[in-house]
Design a protein around this motif. Structure first.
Motif, PDB file in Angstrom:
ATOM      1  N   TYR A 227     -16.349   2.653  52.343  1.00 53.46           N
ATOM      2  CA  TYR A 227     -15.532   1.632  52.994  1.00 53.46           C
ATOM      3  C   TYR A 227     -14.093   1.655  52.469  1.00 53.46           C
ATOM      4  O   TYR A 227     -13.125   1.666  53.245  1.00 53.46           O
ATOM      5  CB  TYR A 227     -16.124   0.241  52.784  1.00 53.46           C
ATOM      6  CG  TYR A 227     -15.106  -0.836  53.070  1.00 53.46           C
ATOM      7  CD1 TYR A 227     -14.762  -1.148  54.380  1.00 53.46           C
ATOM      8  CD2 TYR A 227     -14.428  -1.474  52.033  1.00 53.46           C
ATOM      9  CE1 TYR A 227     -13.783  -2.087  54.654  1.00 53.46           C
ATOM     10  CE2 TYR A 227     -13.449  -2.413  52.295  1.00 53.46           C
ATOM     11  CZ  TYR A 227     -13.128  -2.715  53.604  1.00 53.46           C
ATOM     12  OH  TYR A 227     -12.144  -3.635  53.857  1.00 53.46           O
ATOM     13  N   VAL A 228     -13.938   1.639  51.137  1.00 51.30           N
ATOM     14  CA  VAL A 228     -12.592   1.573  50.556  1.00 51.30           C
ATOM     15  C   VAL A 228     -11.804   2.842  50.857  1.00 51.30           C
ATOM     16  O   VAL A 228     -10.586   2.790  51.075  1.00 51.30           O
ATOM     17  CB  VAL A 228     -12.679   1.318  49.034  1.00 51.30           C
ATOM     18  CG1 VAL A 228     -11.300   1.400  48.394  1.00 51.30           C
ATOM     19  CG2 VAL A 228     -13.295  -0.042  48.760  1.00 51.30           C
ATOM     20  N   ALA A 229     -12.480   3.992  50.897  1.00 46.49           N
ATOM     21  CA  ALA A 229     -11.797   5.235  51.255  1.00 46.49           C
ATOM     22  C   ALA A 229     -11.227   5.145  52.663  1.00 46.49           C
ATOM     23  O   ALA A 229     -10.109   5.605  52.932  1.00 46.49           O
ATOM     24  CB  ALA A 229     -12.748   6.421  51.138  1.00 46.49           C
ATOM     25  N   ALA A 230     -11.980   4.526  53.589  1.00 46.08           N
ATOM     26  CA  ALA A 230     -11.491   4.353  54.967  1.00 46.08           C
ATOM     27  C   ALA A 230     -10.420   3.273  55.028  1.00 46.08           C
ATOM     28  O   ALA A 230      -9.396   3.432  55.718  1.00 46.08           O
ATOM     29  CB  ALA A 230     -12.655   4.001  55.886  1.00 46.08           C
ATOM     30  N   LEU A 305     -14.713   3.386  66.054  1.00 52.47           N
ATOM     31  CA  LEU A 305     -14.143   3.538  67.392  1.00 52.47           C
ATOM     32  C   LEU A 305     -12.624   3.350  67.378  1.00 52.47           C
ATOM     33  O   LEU A 305     -11.896   4.046  68.105  1.00 52.47           O
ATOM     34  CB  LEU A 305     -14.788   2.537  68.351  1.00 52.47           C
ATOM     35  CG  LEU A 305     -16.276   2.770  68.656  1.00 52.47           C
ATOM     36  CD1 LEU A 305     -16.818   1.655  69.551  1.00 52.47           C
ATOM     37  CD2 LEU A 305     -16.505   4.132  69.308  1.00 52.47           C
ATOM     38  N   CYS A 306     -12.121   2.432  66.546  1.00 54.71           N
ATOM     39  CA  CYS A 306     -10.671   2.249  66.423  1.00 54.71           C
ATOM     40  C   CYS A 306     -10.013   3.501  65.856  1.00 54.71           C
ATOM     41  O   CYS A 306      -8.940   3.918  66.323  1.00 54.71           O
ATOM     42  CB  CYS A 306     -10.362   1.043  65.536  1.00 54.71           C
ATOM     43  SG  CYS A 306     -10.615  -0.561  66.316  1.00 54.71           S
ATOM     44  N   PHE A 307     -10.643   4.109  64.849  1.00 51.98           N
ATOM     45  CA  PHE A 307     -10.096   5.328  64.257  1.00 51.98           C
ATOM     46  C   PHE A 307     -10.090   6.465  65.288  1.00 51.98           C
ATOM     47  O   PHE A 307      -9.087   7.165  65.442  1.00 51.98           O
ATOM     48  CB  PHE A 307     -10.912   5.735  63.036  1.00 51.98           C
ATOM     49  CG  PHE A 307     -10.475   5.062  61.755  1.00 51.98           C
ATOM     50  CD1 PHE A 307      -9.901   3.809  61.772  1.00 51.98           C
ATOM     51  CD2 PHE A 307     -10.650   5.684  60.540  1.00 51.98           C
ATOM     52  CE1 PHE A 307      -9.497   3.172  60.603  1.00 51.98           C
ATOM     53  CE2 PHE A 307     -10.254   5.075  59.354  1.00 51.98           C
ATOM     54  CZ  PHE A 307      -9.670   3.813  59.391  1.00 51.98           C
ATOM     55  N   ALA A 393     -15.498   6.772  57.866  1.00 53.67           N
ATOM     56  CA  ALA A 393     -15.955   5.651  58.686  1.00 53.67           C
ATOM     57  C   ALA A 393     -17.252   5.984  59.420  1.00 53.67           C
ATOM     58  O   ALA A 393     -18.143   5.132  59.543  1.00 53.67           O
ATOM     59  CB  ALA A 393     -14.863   5.260  59.693  1.00 53.67           C
ATOM     60  N   CYS A 394     -17.373   7.217  59.899  1.00 52.41           N
ATOM     61  CA  CYS A 394     -18.599   7.630  60.605  1.00 52.41           C
ATOM     62  C   CYS A 394     -19.808   7.617  59.681  1.00 52.41           C
ATOM     63  O   CYS A 394     -20.890   7.130  60.053  1.00 52.41           O
ATOM     64  CB  CYS A 394     -18.421   9.027  61.199  1.00 52.41           C
ATOM     65  SG  CYS A 394     -17.332   9.092  62.643  1.00 52.41           S
ATOM     66  N   ILE A 398     -23.203   5.270  60.003  1.00 54.87           N
ATOM     67  CA  ILE A 398     -24.572   5.824  60.013  1.00 54.87           C
ATOM     68  C   ILE A 398     -25.414   5.143  58.938  1.00 54.87           C
ATOM     69  O   ILE A 398     -26.566   4.759  59.171  1.00 54.87           O
ATOM     70  CB  ILE A 398     -24.536   7.345  59.810  1.00 54.87           C
ATOM     71  CG1 ILE A 398     -23.902   8.021  61.041  1.00 54.87           C
ATOM     72  CG2 ILE A 398     -25.941   7.890  59.584  1.00 54.87           C
ATOM     73  CD1 ILE A 398     -23.619   9.502  60.849  1.00 54.87           C
ATOM     74  N   GLY A 399     -24.839   4.979  57.751  1.00 50.06           N
ATOM     75  CA  GLY A 399     -25.569   4.316  56.669  1.00 50.06           C
ATOM     76  C   GLY A 399     -25.918   2.883  57.008  1.00 50.06           C
ATOM     77  O   GLY A 399     -27.044   2.426  56.749  1.00 50.06           O
ATOM     78  N   LEU A 400     -24.968   2.150  57.608  1.00 50.91           N
ATOM     79  CA  LEU A 400     -25.225   0.751  57.958  1.00 50.91           C
ATOM     80  C   LEU A 400     -26.165   0.620  59.144  1.00 50.91           C
ATOM     81  O   LEU A 400     -26.902  -0.364  59.258  1.00 50.91           O
ATOM     82  CB  LEU A 400     -23.898   0.037  58.232  1.00 50.91           C
ATOM     83  CG  LEU A 400     -23.063  -0.239  56.980  1.00 50.91           C
ATOM     84  CD1 LEU A 400     -21.687  -0.760  57.339  1.00 50.91           C
ATOM     85  CD2 LEU A 400     -23.778  -1.225  56.055  1.00 50.91           C
ATOM     86  N   LEU A 401     -26.151   1.599  60.038  1.00 47.48           N
ATOM     87  CA  LEU A 401     -27.121   1.612  61.137  1.00 47.48           C
ATOM     88  C   LEU A 401     -28.537   1.774  60.591  1.00 47.48           C
ATOM     89  O   LEU A 401     -29.462   1.046  60.992  1.00 47.48           O
ATOM     90  CB  LEU A 401     -26.795   2.744  62.113  1.00 47.48           C
ATOM     91  CG  LEU A 401     -27.788   2.955  63.261  1.00 47.48           C
ATOM     92  CD1 LEU A 401     -27.848   1.724  64.154  1.00 47.48           C
ATOM     93  CD2 LEU A 401     -27.410   4.202  64.070  1.00 47.48           C
ATOM     94  N   LEU A 402     -28.713   2.703  59.657  1.00 46.13           N
ATOM     95  CA  LEU A 402     -30.021   2.901  59.037  1.00 46.13           C
ATOM     96  C   LEU A 402     -30.436   1.673  58.229  1.00 46.13           C
ATOM     97  O   LEU A 402     -31.616   1.297  58.212  1.00 46.13           O
ATOM     98  CB  LEU A 402     -29.992   4.145  58.138  1.00 46.13           C
ATOM     99  CG  LEU A 402     -29.783   5.484  58.857  1.00 46.13           C
ATOM    100  CD1 LEU A 402     -29.625   6.618  57.841  1.00 46.13           C
ATOM    101  CD2 LEU A 402     -30.955   5.776  59.798  1.00 46.13           C
ATOM    102  N   ASN A 403     -29.460   1.038  57.582  1.00 49.37           N
ATOM    103  CA  ASN A 403     -29.753  -0.175  56.815  1.00 49.37           C
ATOM    104  C   ASN A 403     -30.249  -1.284  57.737  1.00 49.37           C
ATOM    105  O   ASN A 403     -31.179  -2.024  57.391  1.00 49.37           O
ATOM    106  CB  ASN A 403     -28.497  -0.631  56.077  1.00 49.37           C
ATOM    107  CG  ASN A 403     -28.704  -1.944  55.333  1.00 49.37           C
ATOM    108  OD1 ASN A 403     -29.431  -2.007  54.360  1.00 49.37           O
ATOM    109  ND2 ASN A 403     -28.064  -2.998  55.812  1.00 49.37           N
ATOM    110  N   TYR A 404     -29.633  -1.399  58.931  1.00 48.49           N
ATOM    111  CA  TYR A 404     -30.057  -2.435  59.873  1.00 48.49           C
ATOM    112  C   TYR A 404     -31.447  -2.132  60.436  1.00 48.49           C
ATOM    113  O   TYR A 404     -32.279  -3.042  60.578  1.00 48.49           O
ATOM    114  CB  TYR A 404     -29.052  -2.542  61.021  1.00 48.49           C
ATOM    115  CG  TYR A 404     -29.514  -3.468  62.123  1.00 48.49           C
ATOM    116  CD1 TYR A 404     -29.653  -4.838  61.903  1.00 48.49           C
ATOM    117  CD2 TYR A 404     -29.842  -2.963  63.382  1.00 48.49           C
ATOM    118  CE1 TYR A 404     -30.097  -5.683  62.908  1.00 48.49           C
ATOM    119  CE2 TYR A 404     -30.281  -3.806  64.394  1.00 48.49           C
ATOM    120  CZ  TYR A 404     -30.411  -5.159  64.149  1.00 48.49           C
ATOM    121  OH  TYR A 404     -30.856  -5.996  65.148  1.00 48.49           O
ATOM    122  N   ILE A 405     -31.715  -0.867  60.731  1.00 49.96           N
ATOM    123  CA  ILE A 405     -33.005  -0.493  61.331  1.00 49.96           C
ATOM    124  C   ILE A 405     -34.145  -0.670  60.337  1.00 49.96           C
ATOM    125  O   ILE A 405     -35.193  -1.252  60.657  1.00 49.96           O
ATOM    126  CB  ILE A 405     -32.953   0.967  61.837  1.00 49.96           C
ATOM    127  CG1 ILE A 405     -31.974   1.080  63.015  1.00 49.96           C
ATOM    128  CG2 ILE A 405     -34.337   1.428  62.266  1.00 49.96           C
ATOM    129  CD1 ILE A 405     -31.714   2.502  63.448  1.00 49.96           C
TER     130      ILE A 405
END
Length: 423
Positions: A227-230, A305-307, A393-394, A398-405
């Protein structure tokens, strides 16, 4: 339920924590404005001037990993006062600094000090929280005030430069605020703290190193790094990406045809910080009502998507989409911090906060540096650096998508809720 201070005292301590975050953000997020003055005053190169940012982050990273245990071993109050005292000392010494090397030494010392009091403050948030949700809300509040400091600091530096006032006085001002916070912290009645963990094992810097093997600590730490890198791509490299090609410095934004576009290009970073700060205040309310994993997943998608849109659409589109990321970035880092810390007993909060802070500072230092290298490899075009940031950011999405699932922390956080916050 674990002991927490009475409501009025908890509110006082919460505000003290907020003000600490705002105070050090005034200096840390003014570095872009300060670097311009340092280059002029000391006649140093871009690489040398960038040490003002890198050494500060290295100081925070070292302190977080190797000194984060202090808050767990000696208590929050003593550690906060120690860190604030070191920070105030480094600020006041700017009055006698007359060489670039001396100032770099002070910047490094201030980074070490921030790491000490910030890990203790993060641990303290757990002591005054009555649930993991309240913890996340308070964390968003602290980062919101950090965002306010990030807006105030650069404005003060810009005013000082315009009025012919020495930029070093910003640090003296921060030192004065820090001294006031030391007095307030000394007078405040902090919650009782047990200096050892439940297994009565000694707390030292080896405790931090052992957490590098813990999947919860590492999962949230890696998330914080990405996150901080982005995020740092926006406030470090966005101005370089938005400037027009083949024009003089005075015409840096001449390619934007309307007045509002030129103004937005000039103040894009300030707009980003403002949106991030407002978003964090909203996040205090949002995280009490919605599934944090869903919010982070959707917001990370929006950032990605903004990036991508800013790269495909070019400067004219990036002018709007890149600052807009501040809204979506607002709640991600404080939530990472909160949930990562809440995965552990309160007696370990300082240590785990230090580990997450280490990866945070590493991301802030490494992200812009890697972007700079890639941009230079392609003729200095910042666009290629933002391709790297889009990659960060991508991966984060992906990590947060897997965390949600899969929601791997749900059961563990529920268990900690019962044992540490009374369910």
């Amino acid at each position: 339920m674990k002991n927490v201070p009475d409501t009025s005292n908890a509110t006082l301590i919460r505000w003290l924590t907020y003000l600490m975050f705002m105070m050090f953000a005034m200096t840390s997020d003014s570095v872009g404005e300060i670097i311009k003055e340092v280059k002029r005053e000391f006649d140093v190169s871009n690489t040398e001037a960038s040490l003002m940012h890198s050494l500060f982050m290295i100081g925070i990273a070292f302190s977080g990993l190797f000194l984060g245990f202090l808050a767990d071993r000696f208590g929050r109050k003593k550690t906060i006062i120690l860190g604030l005292a070191l920070f105030a000392l480094s600020c006041y010494l700017f009055l006698v600094g007359n060489s670039f090397e001396f100032i770099l030494g002070l910047i490094t010392l201030s980074g070490l000090a921030v790491g000490v009091f910030k890990t203790a403050a993060l641990a303290l948030i757990g002591d005054i929280s009555r649930s993991t949700k309240e913890h996340t809300g308070t964390m968003n509040g602290a980062e919101a005030f950090f965002g306010v400091g990030a807006i105030i600091g650069p404005l003060i530096v810009a005013w000082m430069v315009r009025e012919g006032v020495d930029w070093k006085l910003l640090y003296v001002l921060a030192g004065g605020l820090c001294t006031l916070l030391i007095l307030m912290a000394w007078k405040a009645d902090y919650p009782a703290h047990a200096p050892v963990n439940k297994n009565h094992k000694p707390v030292n810097f080896m405790s931090s190193l052992k957490l590098l093997k813990n999947p919860y600590a590492m999962g949230f730490s890696i998330g914080a790094f990405l996150y901080v890198a982005a995020e740092s791509a926006i406030y470090v490299w966005m101005p370089s990406y938005l400037v027009c090609d083949a024009v003089s410095v005075s015409e840096s934004f001449a390619c934007y045809t309307t007045g509002p576009e030129k103004m937005l290009a000039m103040y894009a970073v300030s707009v980003f910080f403002s949106l991030r700060a407002v978003g964090r205040f909203v996040g205090i309310w949002m995280m009490q009502r919605y599934n944090w994993a869903l919010v982070l997943m959707l917001f990370s998608l929006a950032i990605t998507l903004c990036f991508i849109g800013g790269l495909i659409g070019g400067k004219d589109v990036a002018l709007y989409l890149f600052p807009l990321t501040g809204v979506f970035m607002s709640v991600i880092y404080p939530t990472f911090n909160s949930k990562g810390i809440c995965c552990f007993a309160k007696s370990e909060h300082g240590t785990v906060a230090g580990v997450i802070l280490f990866f945070t500072a590493a991301g802030a230092a490494a992200g812009p540096f890697i972007m700079g290298i890639v941009s230079d490899a392609y003729g200095g075009d910042a666009k290629y650096g933002f391709i790297v940031a889009t990659g960060f950011a991508c991966v984060l999405f992906i990590g947060l998508l897997l965390n949600y699932i899969f929601n791997p922390t749900e059961a563990h956080l529920a268990s900690v809720e019962k044992t540490e916050y009374g369910g």
